[in-house]
Scaffold this active site. Structure first.
Site, short mmCIF file in Angstrom:
data_model
loop_
_atom_site.label_atom_id
_atom_site.label_comp_id
_atom_site.label_asym_id
_atom_site.label_seq_id
_atom_site.Cartn_x
_atom_site.Cartn_y
_atom_site.Cartn_z
N ILE A 84 -17.39 -0.18 -6.37
CA ILE A 84 -17.77 0.65 -5.22
C ILE A 84 -16.65 1.59 -4.77
O ILE A 84 -16.91 2.63 -4.19
CB ILE A 84 -18.28 -0.22 -4.05
CG1 ILE A 84 -19.10 0.64 -3.06
CG2 ILE A 84 -17.13 -0.97 -3.36
CD1 ILE A 84 -19.97 -0.13 -2.12
N ASN A 110 -14.15 -8.91 6.46
CA ASN A 110 -14.07 -10.13 7.26
C ASN A 110 -13.89 -9.71 8.71
O ASN A 110 -13.65 -8.54 9.00
CB ASN A 110 -12.97 -11.07 6.76
CG ASN A 110 -11.59 -10.45 6.85
OD1 ASN A 110 -11.18 -9.95 7.90
ND2 ASN A 110 -10.86 -10.47 5.75
N GLY A 144 -11.91 -9.80 -2.75
CA GLY A 144 -13.12 -9.15 -3.24
C GLY A 144 -13.21 -7.68 -2.91
O GLY A 144 -12.23 -6.93 -3.00
N VAL A 145 -14.39 -7.25 -2.50
CA VAL A 145 -14.66 -5.85 -2.16
C VAL A 145 -13.72 -5.38 -1.05
O VAL A 145 -13.15 -4.29 -1.13
CB VAL A 145 -16.14 -5.67 -1.70
CG1 VAL A 145 -16.37 -4.29 -1.14
CG2 VAL A 145 -17.09 -5.95 -2.85
N ASP A 146 -13.54 -6.20 -0.05
CA ASP A 146 -12.70 -5.86 1.10
C ASP A 146 -11.28 -5.53 0.65
O ASP A 146 -10.71 -4.50 1.01
CB ASP A 146 -12.71 -7.04 2.08
CG ASP A 146 -12.13 -6.69 3.44
OD1 ASP A 146 -12.01 -5.50 3.78
OD2 ASP A 146 -11.83 -7.64 4.19
N SER A 194 -21.86 -10.52 1.21
CA SER A 194 -21.82 -11.98 1.38
C SER A 194 -22.05 -12.80 0.11
O SER A 194 -22.08 -14.02 0.17
CB SER A 194 -22.79 -12.47 2.46
OG SER A 194 -22.27 -12.20 3.75
N TYR A 227 -18.28 -15.59 0.25
CA TYR A 227 -19.10 -16.14 1.34
C TYR A 227 -20.29 -16.93 0.82
O TYR A 227 -21.04 -17.52 1.58
CB TYR A 227 -19.55 -15.03 2.29
CG TYR A 227 -18.46 -14.52 3.21
CD1 TYR A 227 -17.13 -14.93 3.09
CD2 TYR A 227 -18.75 -13.60 4.19
CE1 TYR A 227 -16.15 -14.44 3.94
CE2 TYR A 227 -17.77 -13.11 5.05
CZ TYR A 227 -16.47 -13.53 4.92
OH TYR A 227 -15.50 -13.06 5.76
#
Length: 170
Positions: free
Chosen positions: A10, A23, A31-33, A120, A124
């Site tokens: 992404i 978060n 991850g993505v964050d 998520s 998550y």
């Protein structure tokens, strides 16, 4: 509104906005964050810190918007997905709220093209099949969808890509 499905990272997507599976601290993570914060640079962290200083953390299901820093998108919409702790209507509603609130921020900021990750479904542990159903249903039912030209579901792995492909009837 066009719905597009791609398998990609992404952080490489050219869109008006990409969505970050953040978060509640808004300060980056895994991850993505983590990838968005690393590739987007300090401008994203600074913007997130300003939001935290103003409102505190971001609650699950809510969303905030920042610059995209060094990313090819114009904005990052940060949303906090629910941590899976077993089947519950509350978890499902919180995940749907992530998509709805991100789309609302897009409309408020005149964003026409928005790209979503699989919120998520990583650390998550939200079941990927349930998450795909909720994401697609929420986007399709969005009340102001005529104001969004394109939604891109960006899947990082084959499992999510195949689940979305199947549910989108492609």
């Amino acid at each position: 509104m066009i719905i597009e499905l791609i398998k990609a990272d992404i952080t490489t997507i050219e869109a008006d906005a990409i969505v970050n599976a953040a978060n509640s601290s808004l300060l980056g993570g895994g991850g993505v964050d983590g990838a968005i914060h690393r590739k987007g640079g300090k401008a994203i962290l600074d913007a997130c810190m300003a939001i935290r200083n103003k409102q505190g953390k971001c609650d699950t299901g809510n969303a905030v918007i920042t610059t995209a820093g060094n990313l090819p998108a114009k904005y990052v919409i940060h949303t906090v997905g629910p941590v899976w702790n077993g089947e519950s209507e509350r978890n499902n509603e919180l995940l749907a709220a992530c998509y709805r609130n991100s789309l609302m921020l897009a409309v408020e900021n005149d964003i026409k093209v928005i790209a979503f990750p699989n919120i998520s479904t990583g650390i998550y542990h939200f079941p990927k099949d349930k998450a795909a159903e909720i994401a697609i249903r929420t986007v399709n039912n969005f009340a102001q969808k005529e104001k969004i030209e394109k939604v891109i579901f960006v899947c990082f792995d084959d499992k999510n890509y195949d689940l979305y492909l199947q549910r989108l009837g492609r």
